[in-house]
Design a protein around this motif. Structure first.
Motif: not given
Length: 329
Positions: A192-199, A206-207, A211-216
């Protein structure tokens, strides 16, 4: 007499083969099977795993998701709205599980499993792309409503394996369920929130940034899609007999012979209400109590852990909540 009856029944099982019946084909496959059924165990395992992952995967990030959807007027009200999203899945499942059991008995286990996996792919993906609170609660409710795969897979496990491996098949269902409750929160917490954790990997434009909760949700849907494709090649286990497709013309006479033998296990009170079956009802009540504690812990702890310290929470991140739920799972 009992031994003769068992031998005669076994002979009838072999002779009473319907070439167009998928259940009979599975019976012949089981009769010819030798050794551990590793392939079948793996299939049951991955089906249950892919259906169990969405159940708890949202709890590590649910607080932040409700916050970002701006449904709560005050920060103290986030837990109130999060509770409805968490409960919507189980509500849908409770309302429709009996229906899916009836469908699987009438039309087959495989169609119900395929439908359940397909809806996980669709609605779990849409949940990660939720634009507002009502979209989030609706998609979770629909995932629960179409979670028939978890209902049919238990019957499938008892029918797919030989008698000596049926307990192993059912234990595989329970094991995969438990592993799903371990991996699910970890996936939700770390992705969750990959753009904040793994910039360095995910851009905010990006999508996954929008949508920070889309990846999981997307990762779980990809696994469910792969399992869905695999499930198309697995056999149906429900017997579907047609009076015109018997392979042995003498099977009717053999059936009458077996029917005339004394049956010491004759069913009694076949129309007795299930609510008066105390062993069954006591098992259901016990399961409900333990399930209540399990789900209450998973949701209440998650909301408390991620709440800010000024509100009495622990101020955990999604990763920390995911680790705790994975260990407890």
């Amino acid at each position: 007499m009992a031994q003769d009856q068992d031998q005669c029944s076994e002979s009838l099982l072999i002779n009473e083969y319907y070439p167009d019946c998928p259940g009979c084909k599975v019976d012949r496959y089981k009769n010819s099977q030798r050794g551990y059924p590793f392939r079948d165990l793996i299939f049951v395992w991955i089906v249950v795993l892919s259906c169990a992952l969405p159940i708890l995967s949202l709890f590590p990030f649910l607080y932040f998701m409700i916050r970002d959807l701006n449904i709560a007027e005050r920060e103290e009200d986030i837990g109130f709205y999060a509770g409805f999203v968490g409960a919507s899945y189980m509500l849908g499942r409770a309302l429709v599980s009996v229906f899916w059991g009836i469908v699987s008995d009438r039309y087959g286990r495989k169609p119900v499993i395929v439908i359940g996996l397909f809806t996980v792919v669709i609605f779990n993906t849409l949940f990660g792309l939720s634009l507002n609170y009502w979209m989030a609660i609706s998609t979770r409710f629909l995932i629960g409503c179409f979670s028939g795969a978890l209902v049919a897979i238990r019957a499938y496990a008892t029918e797919l394996f030989r008698d000596e491996y049926q307990a192993l098949g059912l234990s595989t269902v329970a094991t995969a369920w438990g592993i799903g409750l371990i991996i699910g929160p970890a996936v939700g917490g770390f992705l969750a929130q990959p753009a904040e954790k793994y910039p360095n990997i995910f851009s905010k434009n990006s999508i996954f940034g929008r949508f920070p909760y889309f990846l999981p949700c997307f990762a779980i849907s990809v696994l469910a899609f792969v399992v869905l494709i695999i499930s198309l090649w697995f056999p149906e286990t429900l017997h579907k007999h047609n009076g015109n497709n018997k392979s042995n013309s003498d099977s009717v006479e053999e059936l009458e012979t077996i029917s005339s033998l004394p049956d010491t296990n004759e069913k009694k009170n076949s129309k007795k209400s299930l609510f008066k079956n105390w062993p069954l009802m006591s098992s259901i009540i016990g399961y409900c109590i333990f399930s209540l504690h399990d789900m209450a812990y998973s949701e209440i702890f998650s909301l408390w852990a991620v709440s800010p310290k000024k509100l009495g929470g622990l101020g955990f991140s999604t990763e920390e909540v995911g680790v705790v739920l994975a260990i407890s799972g």
